[in-house]
Design a protein around this motif. Structure first.
Motif, PDB file in Angstrom:
ATOM      1  N   PRO A 267      -8.720   2.843  -1.148  1.00 48.06           N
ATOM      2  CA  PRO A 267      -8.228   2.212  -0.274  1.00 48.06           C
ATOM      3  C   PRO A 267      -7.844   3.007   1.083  1.00 48.06           C
ATOM      4  O   PRO A 267      -7.187   2.487   2.053  1.00 48.06           O
TER       5      PRO A 267
ATOM      6  N   THR B  88      -1.436   1.602  -4.934  1.00 42.61           N
ATOM      7  CA  THR B  88      -2.913   1.655  -5.706  1.00 42.61           C
ATOM      8  C   THR B  88      -2.413   1.158  -7.080  1.00 42.61           C
ATOM      9  O   THR B  88      -3.783   0.784  -7.631  1.00 42.61           O
TER      10      THR B  88
ATOM     11  N   ILE C   5     -10.490  -6.733  -0.846  1.00 40.61           N
ATOM     12  CA  ILE C   5      -9.793  -5.487  -0.847  1.00 40.61           C
ATOM     13  C   ILE C   5      -8.275  -5.391  -1.276  1.00 40.61           C
ATOM     14  O   ILE C   5      -7.737  -5.024  -2.244  1.00 40.61           O
TER      15      ILE C   5
ATOM     16  N   SER D  76      -3.730  -0.227   4.102  1.00 41.90           N
ATOM     17  CA  SER D  76      -4.195  -0.970   3.108  1.00 41.90           C
ATOM     18  C   SER D  76      -2.751  -1.042   2.172  1.00 41.90           C
ATOM     19  O   SER D  76      -2.892  -1.705   1.215  1.00 41.90           O
TER      20      SER D  76
END
Length: 530
Positions: A294, A463, A416, A388
């Motif tokens: 990411p 994450t 994503i 992200s």
């Protein structure tokens, strides 16, 4: 790879290009240029665009044009050395001081697909165009620009079609032994170009002085703006650390599903636990595996994941001509707030695919790598600041007709940021709360109160959100989260809710090879528990 020589080359090249382009702009906007009415009127519309961009933000405009030409030159040098170009576009040798493509073109051999004004080209070669000081040089520049635009059809990110006004700012000298082109060729040895990593290293070195400038301003209590976040936070990850992270996430997932696999023979940094988990995700074929970076930078992690996935597909007996396309379509995903970095990641994966299968360019397949953009949408507002960390909040699709952007990039970005992946592996940005601008600081305080002290810690939480239950999240970051009281709640979350699969406490010298970055580091792999 001689990194010290590459760093010297990249930093000096940036300054030289900036100086040359500034001089060229000043000349194009001068009264002296306008006196030649025939030439001025031909380029008048483009001159006006240059003047408009230059008056808005001269520094950013010059940086953009300088990097455009630097990027294309280093990419073509890599492609020449690896025989991806049909004949050398910029490369020369002691025996042949002129690029082979130009020699062939002068003799009449020009690829049919090349959009080149052949009449003007050969008039220049035959010295029939008046007022041109160096006809060969002008003819070569035409050929060079046409070649870049032709490659835009195959690699639209790296060779994005050049705006006409940018063509006017191509350095004047492209053929002499002292030209920018010649310096790229001499500075990027054939040995350097054996590894696609050279492109990422050059970018790291190219922006190193800007990074230094950002930190000088930070010491003067000036917060890091969204446009400067890439320069301030990007750090190229040493290859052995990338191998450790990828082998113990992607490699481990495959080994858990295929205990008799020979993949282990290729994984130097793979750590086999005494008692492997029995709760791993079951995958029946390599096509099912999803791998995300990411904060992908120039794609270092993704290119090694490509190598490992290639071994997996080969072991499963897939047709070699299909493997690169399957990997790019199904397995690998990446994003970055920095356009330049995402372009390099796209290029790196495309080069991996082309080197593995020589006819790859015949396939209409592009990597799932995107520059994070706001698309003039409230849903993605502030994404250049938050990257992200931002999570989409709706299922709406993007209307291509209104904004004129590619729906493909929009859909990849949405996928994503709103999906879960088998493996999430990254080297996150490092930025303490003192460096964050107000909007970024408020965002992380609200969404990630247990890790708000530094972006690297915030990305530990993010994450894990992006990882499937029982998938693997791997990262290298600063070890302070293991000890400081400000990260106590984060540690409790990790210890009580996740499983630490492996951890390597690296100390202060992990990044020594890229300039002795004094960062106390730790690399680790977590299995996300339900």
């Amino acid at each position: 790879m001689n990194k010290s020589a590459l760093k010297k080359f990249a930093t000096s090249m940036r300054l030289e290009l900036i100086s040359m382009i500034k001089t060229k702009i000043d000349y194009l906007l001068s009264d002296a240029y306008k006196e030649n009415l025939a030439v001025y009127n031909t380029n008048k519309a483009h001159i006006q665009l240059i003047e408009e961009r230059y008056s808005k933000d001269s520094e950013d405009f010059i940086e953009e044009v300088a990097y455009t030409w630097f990027n294309r030159l280093v990419a073509l040098r890599f492609m020449d050395v690896n025989e991806i170009t049909s004949s050398s576009v910029i490369s020369t040798s002691d025996e042949q001081p002129i690029p082979q493509m130009f020699i062939e073109a002068k003799s009449g051999t020009i690829e049919d697909t090349l959009n080149l004004n052949r009449e003007l080209f050969f008039d220049l070669i035959d010295k029939k165009v008046s007022g041109v000081k160096d006809s060969d040089n002008e003819a070569y520049k035409m050929l060079f620009i046409s070649t870049c635009n032709e490659y835009a059809n195959l690699m639209s990110s790296m060779f994005e079609k050049i705006s006409d006004y940018t063509e006017l700012l191509l350095p004047e000298d492209m053929l002499s032994p002292n030209s920018i082109r010649a310096k790229v060729v001499s500075s990027m040895s054939e040995e350097d170009c054996q590894d696609i990593e050279v492109i990422g290293w050059l970018y790291q070195f190219y922006i190193s002085e800007k990074k230094d400038d950002v930190f000088v301003m930070l010491k003067k209590n000036k917060k890091i703006t969204p446009s400067n976040i890439p320069a301030a936070t990007q750090l190229f990850t040493p290859h052995w650390i990338v191998k450790y992270m990828v082998e113990n996430s992607l490699g481990k997932l495959w080994m858990l599903n295929n205990p008799t696999s020979n993949l282990k023979e290729y994984m130097k940094y793979y750590i086999e636990n005494e008692e492997e988990t029995s709760t791993f995700i079951k995958v029946s074929s390599p096509e099912e595996i999803t791998f995300l970076d990411p904060c992908c930078g120039s794609g270092h992690t993704l290119t090694y994941a490509f190598d490992l996935l290639t071994k997996i597909y080969e072991e499963e007996g897939y047709n070699k001509s299909e493997i690169p396309s399957l990997i790019l379509q199904n397995n690998l995903f990446g994003c970055d707030i920095d356009k330049r970095a995402s372009v390099l990641a796209n290029f790196a994966l495309t080069m991996k695919a082309r080197q593995y299968h020589k006819r790859f360019f015949k396939k209409d397949v592009k990597p799932n790598i995107v520059e994070l953009e706001d698309y003039a949408s409230d849903e993605f507002a502030g994404i250049k600041n938050f990257g992200s960390l931002l999570v989409p909040y709706s299922d709406s699709s993007f209307d291509d007709g209104i904004f004129g952007q590619s729906t493909r990039e929009y859909e990849i970005q949405k996928k994503i940021l709103s999906s879960e992946f088998h493996c999430v592996v990254t080297n996150p940005p490092y930025m303490g709360s003192k460096g964050m601008n107000k909007e970024l600081s408020d965002f992380v305080k609200k969404r990630y109160p247990d890790s708000k002290s530094d972006l690297f810690a915030v990305f530990m939480e993010r994450t894990l959100e992006l990882t499937k239950p029982h998938g693997f999240m791997s990262m290298i970051n600063q070890h302070s989260w293991m000890f400081l009281s400000s990260y106590e709640k984060l540690r409790i979350k990790i210890i009580e809710k996740q499983r630490i699969d492996t951890m390597v406490h690296l100390g202060a010298r992990a990044f020594e090879e890229i300039g002795g970055e004094v960062v106390q580091s730790v690399a680790f792999v977590l299995e996300k528990n339900k």
